[in-house]
Scaffold this active site. Sequence first.
Site, PDB file in Angstrom:
ATOM      1  N   ASN A  10       0.660  -0.617   0.351  1.00 55.40           N
ATOM      2  CA  ASN A  10      -0.086  -0.342  -0.215  1.00 55.40           C
ATOM      3  C   ASN A  10       1.271   1.336  -0.109  1.00 55.40           C
ATOM      4  O   ASN A  10       1.662   1.339   0.968  1.00 55.40           O
ATOM      5  CB  ASN A  10      -0.321   0.024   1.130  1.00 55.40           C
ATOM      6  CG  ASN A  10      -1.413   0.830   2.050  1.00 55.40           C
ATOM      7  OD1 ASN A  10      -1.733   1.793   0.667  1.00 55.40           O
ATOM      8  ND2 ASN A  10      -2.397   1.413   2.354  1.00 55.40           N
ATOM      9  N   LYS A  12       0.027   4.451  -0.325  1.00 54.44           N
ATOM     10  CA  LYS A  12      -0.588   4.991   0.504  1.00 54.44           C
ATOM     11  C   LYS A  12      -0.273   6.517  -0.070  1.00 54.44           C
ATOM     12  O   LYS A  12      -0.515   6.229  -1.638  1.00 54.44           O
ATOM     13  CB  LYS A  12       0.073   5.490   1.472  1.00 54.44           C
ATOM     14  CG  LYS A  12      -0.194   4.552   3.404  1.00 54.44           C
ATOM     15  CD  LYS A  12       0.299   4.391   3.981  1.00 54.44           C
ATOM     16  CE  LYS A  12       0.201   3.089   5.092  1.00 54.44           C
ATOM     17  NZ  LYS A  12       0.146   3.139   5.997  1.00 54.44           N
ATOM     18  N   HIS A  97      -9.397   0.933   5.416  1.00 55.73           N
ATOM     19  CA  HIS A  97      -8.487   1.661   6.396  1.00 55.73           C
ATOM     20  C   HIS A  97      -8.408   2.633   7.301  1.00 55.73           C
ATOM     21  O   HIS A  97      -9.067   3.056   7.347  1.00 55.73           O
ATOM     22  CB  HIS A  97      -7.330   2.544   4.742  1.00 55.73           C
ATOM     23  CG  HIS A  97      -5.456   1.634   5.142  1.00 55.73           C
ATOM     24  ND1 HIS A  97      -5.898   2.716   5.945  1.00 55.73           N
ATOM     25  CD2 HIS A  97      -4.648   0.799   5.213  1.00 55.73           C
ATOM     26  CE1 HIS A  97      -3.910   2.667   6.335  1.00 55.73           C
ATOM     27  NE2 HIS A  97      -3.778   1.431   6.162  1.00 55.73           N
ATOM     28  N   GLU A 168      -5.670  -5.096  11.030  1.00 55.09           N
ATOM     29  CA  GLU A 168      -4.552  -4.088  11.326  1.00 55.09           C
ATOM     30  C   GLU A 168      -4.496  -3.075  12.367  1.00 55.09           C
ATOM     31  O   GLU A 168      -5.224  -2.338  12.584  1.00 55.09           O
ATOM     32  CB  GLU A 168      -4.301  -2.602   9.640  1.00 55.09           C
ATOM     33  CG  GLU A 168      -4.065  -3.741   8.254  1.00 55.09           C
ATOM     34  CD  GLU A 168      -3.111  -2.574   7.850  1.00 55.09           C
ATOM     35  OE1 GLU A 168      -2.307  -3.112   6.904  1.00 55.09           O
ATOM     36  OE2 GLU A 168      -4.135  -2.202   7.342  1.00 55.09           O
ATOM     37  N   GLY A 174       2.954   2.245  10.921  1.00 56.10           N
ATOM     38  CA  GLY A 174       3.965   2.255  10.182  1.00 56.10           C
ATOM     39  C   GLY A 174       4.779   3.043  11.980  1.00 56.10           C
ATOM     40  O   GLY A 174       5.972   3.454  11.979  1.00 56.10           O
ATOM     41  N   GLY A 234       2.651  -1.778   4.483  1.00 57.68           N
ATOM     42  CA  GLY A 234       2.702   0.497   3.741  1.00 57.68           C
ATOM     43  C   GLY A 234       4.035   0.717   3.382  1.00 57.68           C
ATOM     44  O   GLY A 234       5.452   0.819   2.131  1.00 57.68           O
ATOM     45  N   GLY A 235       4.819   1.054   4.169  1.00 57.27           N
ATOM     46  CA  GLY A 235       6.349   1.913   4.728  1.00 57.27           C
ATOM     47  C   GLY A 235       6.932   0.827   3.646  1.00 57.27           C
ATOM     48  O   GLY A 235       7.819   1.404   2.563  1.00 57.27           O
TER      49      GLY A 235
HETATM   50  P1  PGA Z   1       2.767   0.021   7.359  1.00 57.58           P
HETATM   51  O1  PGA Z   1       1.656   0.305   6.711  1.00 57.58           O
HETATM   52  O2  PGA Z   1       3.580  -1.395   6.480  1.00 57.58           O
HETATM   53  O3  PGA Z   1       3.278   1.338   7.243  1.00 57.58           O
HETATM   54  O4  PGA Z   1       2.579  -0.250   8.767  1.00 57.58           O
HETATM   55  C1  PGA Z   1       0.583  -0.715   7.133  1.00 57.58           C
HETATM   56  C2  PGA Z   1      -0.613  -0.275   6.199  1.00 57.58           C
HETATM   57  O5  PGA Z   1      -0.778   1.143   6.396  1.00 57.58           O
HETATM   58  O6  PGA Z   1      -1.479  -0.814   5.089  1.00 57.58           O
END
Ligand code: PGA
Length: 259
Positions: A10, A12, A97, A168, A174, A234-235
Amino acid sequence: MRPRPFLLGNWKLHHRIAQARAWAQAYAEARPRRCERLDVAIAPPATALWALAQEGLGERVTLCAQDAYVEDQGAYTGALGAPMLADAGAKWLLIGHSERRRHFGETNESTERRAQAAVRAGLRPVLCVGETAQQRAAGQSEAVVRAQWQAAWPALRHSACSFALAYEPVWAIGGQSAALADVACMHQSLRADLCEQLGQQAGEQVPIAYGGGVKAEDVAGLLGQPDVDGLLVGGASLSADSFVAILAAMERAIESRLS
Ligand code: PGA
């Protein structure tokens, strides 16, 4: 048989078109063919999604939209409808989300309408659920998560087994991945709910992914849990290298599950 696993990146609000193209090139060099044992998907911003579909990335990686409006068309300035995103190359749609809930006022009710929109447009809904740190501290995690997925249920049940859930925990996004015991416990409870609603066989076929702070070193532990069928990242999906490292770790974990 376990559900087919998936890895979904993702992005974002990251990556303009040039960066997305560079990511796609690096990914294609590292992974020239489609993966056999799992579905690999990315959710770029809509502008990059279109550009990547034009370049044929959709042949290697499933394209997922990050959001769609509840209506398909009309006087809704700034909105993108699910049929438009399908037109642009999306096959999956992220729904509910926590960042959509927090920054854009989405509710369980609007999540259900988005799930309806996904089903109408033939997009696979990936419904995100998860509790905040305060809700966890108050012992409400399971109740919150259950209310979130049950709200979307009228729409999801029509997409039969082709939808997916992603747990999640908001407090892990994050940051650091949640403790394995907490992940296992929530996934088990989601699996029990799904089997109750759909019957044992169909309930066992719905993939439940974990997301929140996932890095390559977390993959073996997470995929080692009985009801963790995928990862939402995400990241660590922003660089093709770290995404491919997670993918490789997933393949190893899936291999060892089979052997
Ligand atoms: P993250 O994000 O891997 O940066 O924690 C996951 C998400 O929000 O889908």
